[in-house]
Design a protein around this motif. Sequence first.
Motif, PDB file in Angstrom:
ATOM      1  N   ASN A  24      72.537   6.244 -54.986  1.00 40.37           N
ATOM      2  CA  ASN A  24      72.554   5.489 -54.008  1.00 40.37           C
ATOM      3  C   ASN A  24      73.634   5.727 -53.077  1.00 40.37           C
ATOM      4  O   ASN A  24      74.339   6.996 -53.339  1.00 40.37           O
ATOM      5  CB  ASN A  24      72.743   3.986 -54.514  1.00 40.37           C
ATOM      6  CG  ASN A  24      72.688   3.050 -53.274  1.00 40.37           C
ATOM      7  OD1 ASN A  24      71.830   3.099 -52.372  1.00 40.37           O
ATOM      8  ND2 ASN A  24      73.717   1.914 -53.323  1.00 40.37           N
ATOM      9  N   LYS A  25      73.563   5.358 -51.787  1.00 41.00           N
ATOM     10  CA  LYS A  25      74.475   5.651 -50.666  1.00 41.00           C
ATOM     11  C   LYS A  25      74.312   7.155 -50.400  1.00 41.00           C
ATOM     12  O   LYS A  25      75.247   7.885 -50.170  1.00 41.00           O
ATOM     13  CB  LYS A  25      76.065   5.659 -51.253  1.00 41.00           C
ATOM     14  CG  LYS A  25      76.484   4.196 -51.867  1.00 41.00           C
ATOM     15  CD  LYS A  25      78.049   3.926 -51.751  1.00 41.00           C
ATOM     16  CE  LYS A  25      78.333   2.449 -52.613  1.00 41.00           C
ATOM     17  NZ  LYS A  25      79.720   2.084 -52.425  1.00 41.00           N
TER      18      LYS A  25
ATOM     19  N   SER B 253      69.419   4.343 -49.938  1.00 42.26           N
ATOM     20  CA  SER B 253      70.518   4.026 -48.970  1.00 42.26           C
ATOM     21  C   SER B 253      69.969   2.571 -48.496  1.00 42.26           C
ATOM     22  O   SER B 253      68.947   2.289 -47.883  1.00 42.26           O
ATOM     23  CB  SER B 253      70.636   4.802 -47.748  1.00 42.26           C
ATOM     24  OG  SER B 253      71.636   4.372 -46.913  1.00 42.26           O
ATOM     25  N   VAL B 254      70.908   1.539 -48.738  1.00 40.18           N
ATOM     26  CA  VAL B 254      70.809   0.175 -48.097  1.00 40.18           C
ATOM     27  C   VAL B 254      71.193   0.240 -46.466  1.00 40.18           C
ATOM     28  O   VAL B 254      70.612  -0.689 -45.860  1.00 40.18           O
ATOM     29  CB  VAL B 254      71.317  -0.673 -48.668  1.00 40.18           C
ATOM     30  CG1 VAL B 254      71.026  -1.052 -50.316  1.00 40.18           C
ATOM     31  CG2 VAL B 254      72.694  -0.852 -48.817  1.00 40.18           C
ATOM     32  N   ILE B 255      71.858   1.267 -46.132  1.00 37.71           N
ATOM     33  CA  ILE B 255      71.989   1.475 -44.710  1.00 37.71           C
ATOM     34  C   ILE B 255      70.689   1.832 -43.756  1.00 37.71           C
ATOM     35  O   ILE B 255      70.319   1.416 -42.832  1.00 37.71           O
ATOM     36  CB  ILE B 255      73.371   2.401 -44.644  1.00 37.71           C
ATOM     37  CG1 ILE B 255      74.365   1.836 -45.268  1.00 37.71           C
ATOM     38  CG2 ILE B 255      73.658   2.690 -42.960  1.00 37.71           C
ATOM     39  CD1 ILE B 255      75.123   0.591 -45.018  1.00 37.71           C
TER      40      ILE B 255
ATOM     41  N   ASP C 246      73.147   7.841 -47.596  1.00 40.63           N
ATOM     42  CA  ASP C 246      73.721   8.085 -46.360  1.00 40.63           C
ATOM     43  C   ASP C 246      75.091   8.672 -45.963  1.00 40.63           C
ATOM     44  O   ASP C 246      75.453   9.148 -44.854  1.00 40.63           O
ATOM     45  CB  ASP C 246      73.751   6.807 -45.553  1.00 40.63           C
ATOM     46  CG  ASP C 246      74.458   5.548 -46.275  1.00 40.63           C
ATOM     47  OD1 ASP C 246      75.690   5.475 -45.647  1.00 40.63           O
ATOM     48  OD2 ASP C 246      74.180   5.321 -47.360  1.00 40.63           O
ATOM     49  N   LEU C 247      75.785   8.647 -46.756  1.00 37.12           N
ATOM     50  CA  LEU C 247      77.279   9.324 -46.758  1.00 37.12           C
ATOM     51  C   LEU C 247      77.477  10.767 -47.263  1.00 37.12           C
ATOM     52  O   LEU C 247      76.503  10.851 -48.147  1.00 37.12           O
ATOM     53  CB  LEU C 247      78.078   8.377 -48.020  1.00 37.12           C
ATOM     54  CG  LEU C 247      78.389   6.799 -47.810  1.00 37.12           C
ATOM     55  CD1 LEU C 247      79.182   6.274 -48.699  1.00 37.12           C
ATOM     56  CD2 LEU C 247      78.974   6.634 -46.148  1.00 37.12           C
TER      57      LEU C 247
ATOM     58  N   SER D 176      80.346  -0.291 -61.424  1.00 37.05           N
ATOM     59  CA  SER D 176      80.430  -1.184 -60.329  1.00 37.05           C
ATOM     60  C   SER D 176      80.809  -0.614 -59.109  1.00 37.05           C
ATOM     61  O   SER D 176      81.298   0.273 -58.894  1.00 37.05           O
ATOM     62  CB  SER D 176      81.509  -2.275 -60.809  1.00 37.05           C
ATOM     63  OG  SER D 176      82.894  -1.824 -60.261  1.00 37.05           O
ATOM     64  N   GLY D 177      80.340  -1.206 -58.159  1.00 39.11           N
ATOM     65  CA  GLY D 177      80.601  -0.559 -56.460  1.00 39.11           C
ATOM     66  C   GLY D 177      79.609   0.479 -56.085  1.00 39.11           C
ATOM     67  O   GLY D 177      79.768   1.030 -55.007  1.00 39.11           O
ATOM     68  N   VAL D 178      78.626   0.651 -56.914  1.00 35.94           N
ATOM     69  CA  VAL D 178      77.643   1.830 -56.594  1.00 35.94           C
ATOM     70  C   VAL D 178      76.353   1.353 -55.668  1.00 35.94           C
ATOM     71  O   VAL D 178      75.701   2.010 -55.114  1.00 35.94           O
ATOM     72  CB  VAL D 178      76.938   2.394 -57.736  1.00 35.94           C
ATOM     73  CG1 VAL D 178      77.896   3.304 -58.692  1.00 35.94           C
ATOM     74  CG2 VAL D 178      76.313   1.661 -58.707  1.00 35.94           C
ATOM     75  N   GLY D 179      76.372  -0.055 -55.562  1.00 33.41           N
ATOM     76  CA  GLY D 179      75.429  -0.693 -54.904  1.00 33.41           C
ATOM     77  C   GLY D 179      74.309  -1.335 -55.480  1.00 33.41           C
ATOM     78  O   GLY D 179      73.113  -1.441 -54.830  1.00 33.41           O
ATOM     79  N   LYS D 180      74.354  -1.847 -56.721  1.00 36.78           N
ATOM     80  CA  LYS D 180      73.332  -2.187 -57.279  1.00 36.78           C
ATOM     81  C   LYS D 180      72.907  -3.760 -56.894  1.00 36.78           C
ATOM     82  O   LYS D 180      71.560  -3.946 -56.568  1.00 36.78           O
ATOM     83  CB  LYS D 180      73.957  -2.729 -58.889  1.00 36.78           C
ATOM     84  CG  LYS D 180      73.897  -1.467 -59.858  1.00 36.78           C
ATOM     85  CD  LYS D 180      74.465  -1.750 -61.311  1.00 36.78           C
ATOM     86  CE  LYS D 180      75.629  -2.454 -61.419  1.00 36.78           C
ATOM     87  NZ  LYS D 180      76.906  -2.173 -60.824  1.00 36.78           N
ATOM     88  N   SER D 181      73.864  -4.484 -56.537  1.00 36.50           N
ATOM     89  CA  SER D 181      73.535  -5.735 -55.944  1.00 36.50           C
ATOM     90  C   SER D 181      72.876  -5.576 -54.497  1.00 36.50           C
ATOM     91  O   SER D 181      72.017  -5.986 -54.194  1.00 36.50           O
ATOM     92  CB  SER D 181      74.503  -6.660 -55.940  1.00 36.50           C
ATOM     93  OG  SER D 181      75.781  -6.242 -55.690  1.00 36.50           O
ATOM     94  N   SER D 182      73.437  -4.616 -53.515  1.00 37.37           N
ATOM     95  CA  SER D 182      72.738  -4.531 -52.317  1.00 37.37           C
ATOM     96  C   SER D 182      71.430  -3.993 -52.620  1.00 37.37           C
ATOM     97  O   SER D 182      70.548  -4.344 -51.719  1.00 37.37           O
ATOM     98  CB  SER D 182      73.713  -3.379 -51.630  1.00 37.37           C
ATOM     99  OG  SER D 182      75.216  -3.590 -51.726  1.00 37.37           O
TER     100      SER D 182
HETATM  101  P1  GDP Z   1      77.645  -3.251 -57.128  1.00 35.96           P
HETATM  102  O1  GDP Z   1      78.856  -3.424 -57.739  1.00 35.96           O
HETATM  103  O2  GDP Z   1      76.913  -1.997 -57.923  1.00 35.96           O
HETATM  104  O3  GDP Z   1      76.738  -4.231 -57.180  1.00 35.96           O
HETATM  105  O4  GDP Z   1      77.656  -2.548 -55.729  1.00 35.96           O
HETATM  106  P2  GDP Z   1      77.722  -3.426 -54.179  1.00 35.96           P
HETATM  107  O5  GDP Z   1      76.104  -3.727 -54.026  1.00 35.96           O
HETATM  108  O6  GDP Z   1      78.687  -4.761 -54.313  1.00 35.96           O
HETATM  109  O7  GDP Z   1      78.251  -2.525 -53.313  1.00 35.96           O
HETATM  110  C1  GDP Z   1      79.508  -2.015 -53.349  1.00 35.96           C
HETATM  111  C2  GDP Z   1      79.856  -1.511 -51.852  1.00 35.96           C
HETATM  112  O8  GDP Z   1      78.957  -0.370 -51.451  1.00 35.96           O
HETATM  113  C3  GDP Z   1      79.561  -2.732 -50.726  1.00 35.96           C
HETATM  114  O9  GDP Z   1      80.545  -2.698 -49.887  1.00 35.96           O
HETATM  115  C4  GDP Z   1      78.368  -2.386 -50.178  1.00 35.96           C
HETATM  116  O10 GDP Z   1      78.304  -2.734 -48.716  1.00 35.96           O
HETATM  117  C5  GDP Z   1      78.426  -0.793 -50.152  1.00 35.96           C
HETATM  118  N1  GDP Z   1      77.294  -0.004 -50.153  1.00 35.96           N
HETATM  119  C6  GDP Z   1      76.052  -0.642 -51.032  1.00 35.96           C
HETATM  120  N2  GDP Z   1      75.195   0.383 -50.867  1.00 35.96           N
HETATM  121  C7  GDP Z   1      75.582   1.175 -50.007  1.00 35.96           C
HETATM  122  C8  GDP Z   1      74.564   2.376 -49.296  1.00 35.96           C
HETATM  123  O11 GDP Z   1      73.540   2.737 -49.696  1.00 35.96           O
HETATM  124  N3  GDP Z   1      75.475   3.010 -48.513  1.00 35.96           N
HETATM  125  C9  GDP Z   1      76.584   2.822 -48.187  1.00 35.96           C
HETATM  126  N4  GDP Z   1      77.168   3.441 -47.111  1.00 35.96           N
HETATM  127  N5  GDP Z   1      77.363   1.603 -48.749  1.00 35.96           N
HETATM  128  C10 GDP Z   1      76.511   0.828 -49.437  1.00 35.96           C
END
Ligand code: GDP
Length: 340
Positions: A166-167, A194-196, A169-170, A219-225
């Motif tokens: 994920n991410k 990418s959720v973006i 886009d970065l 955590s922080g990789v974007g699972k919930s997003s």
């Molecule tokens: P989780 O802890 O794995 O559930 O991660 P979150 O869904 O809470 O996302 C962590 C952070 O990464 C948040 O600030 C999101 O907005 C950001 N994020 C999630 N997906 C993406 C993505 O595809 N691209 C970018 N640039 N940021 C993302």
Amino acid sequence: MINDPEMLTGMVLNGAHGIYDVHTDNGVLRCTLRGKLKKSFVQSQATRSLAKTNSRFNKLLHQSKMKREAAEQAVPSRLSVGDYVKLRQLDAKTGMIEEILPRQSELSRRDTGSTDKKVMQQTLLANLDQAVLVFATTQPDPHFSMLDRYLAICESAEIHPLICLNKADLPHEPYVEQNAELYTRLGYEVIWSSVITGQGIETLRNLLKGHMTLFTGPSGVGKSSLVNAIEPGMALKTGLISSATGKGRHTTTSSQLYPLTGGGWLADSAGIRALAAWNIAPEDLASCFVEFRPYLGQCTYSDCTHVDEEGCAILQAVNDGAIDERRHKSYVRILLGEER
Ligand code: GDP
Ligand code: ZN
């Protein structure tokens, strides 16, 4: 359909105190167990708690799996979330579970003090067949040794893994692409998302159809997003956003499942914990690294652990470049019980 005594097939979404929500073609029905099933259920539960009192080691959490062949013959004696059942619909909202169908897989907890698997095994989640292993291309940087551990768990538990980077886009380091290519060569499906930009979301949504899936990863990789991009509101339901829901919700060990609009089910965070705590027997670990498999049985010593033995076919393959050195390091790390 009301008062139609027709038998339906359904899947148990959750259950507590003998009441189960079962997903069927006629909607979600609140069900109880037929007397006969309930009796065997209560008995096995009583035996279990008795044995539990006698066990000095009942705190340790780990899993064991039934071999697929055995699972196909074995009819579970206790109902678990994820079980497929036959039920009789009683009215528009309720039903009676008549039969538990054989399981394809199970994540379970076993009390290590007992040698009697049948008595001590408690299934946390039945029939999970897919896991999406989510890592970010950056922020946080991906730890591929952790991905290797998840992949080994999936191989051991016979759960189909999907790798999600994920991410996308970065901007990210070249080693991310290199490792993605490595996993693709090993036969794993890698999804860049990418959720973006929306990249990969439709692909993921399609891959979930008809499967029972869980999303896991650091955590922080974007699972919930991601889960919310696939279906709005799902992150909260599945406990992926935990701080918002308070602490009380996930004190139970059994998982809950949530139907997706497009078909299929998502497992909640209790399922994630059950997967993460899965123990692989040391002698089975090498076969959980798919690229080691052709070399197994070819080492000089039949009890070779493939760490530093002479005449080890796996080490030879690492030297020859046929097996990636980093993957072998991951294997050693897991074998020796080092964290990450
Ligand atoms: P989780 O802890 O794995 O559930 O991660 P979150 O869904 O809470 O996302 C962590 C952070 O990464 C948040 O600030 C999101 O907005 C950001 N994020 C999630 N997906 C993406 C993505 O595809 N691209 C970018 N640039 N940021 C993302
Ligand atoms: Zn060896």
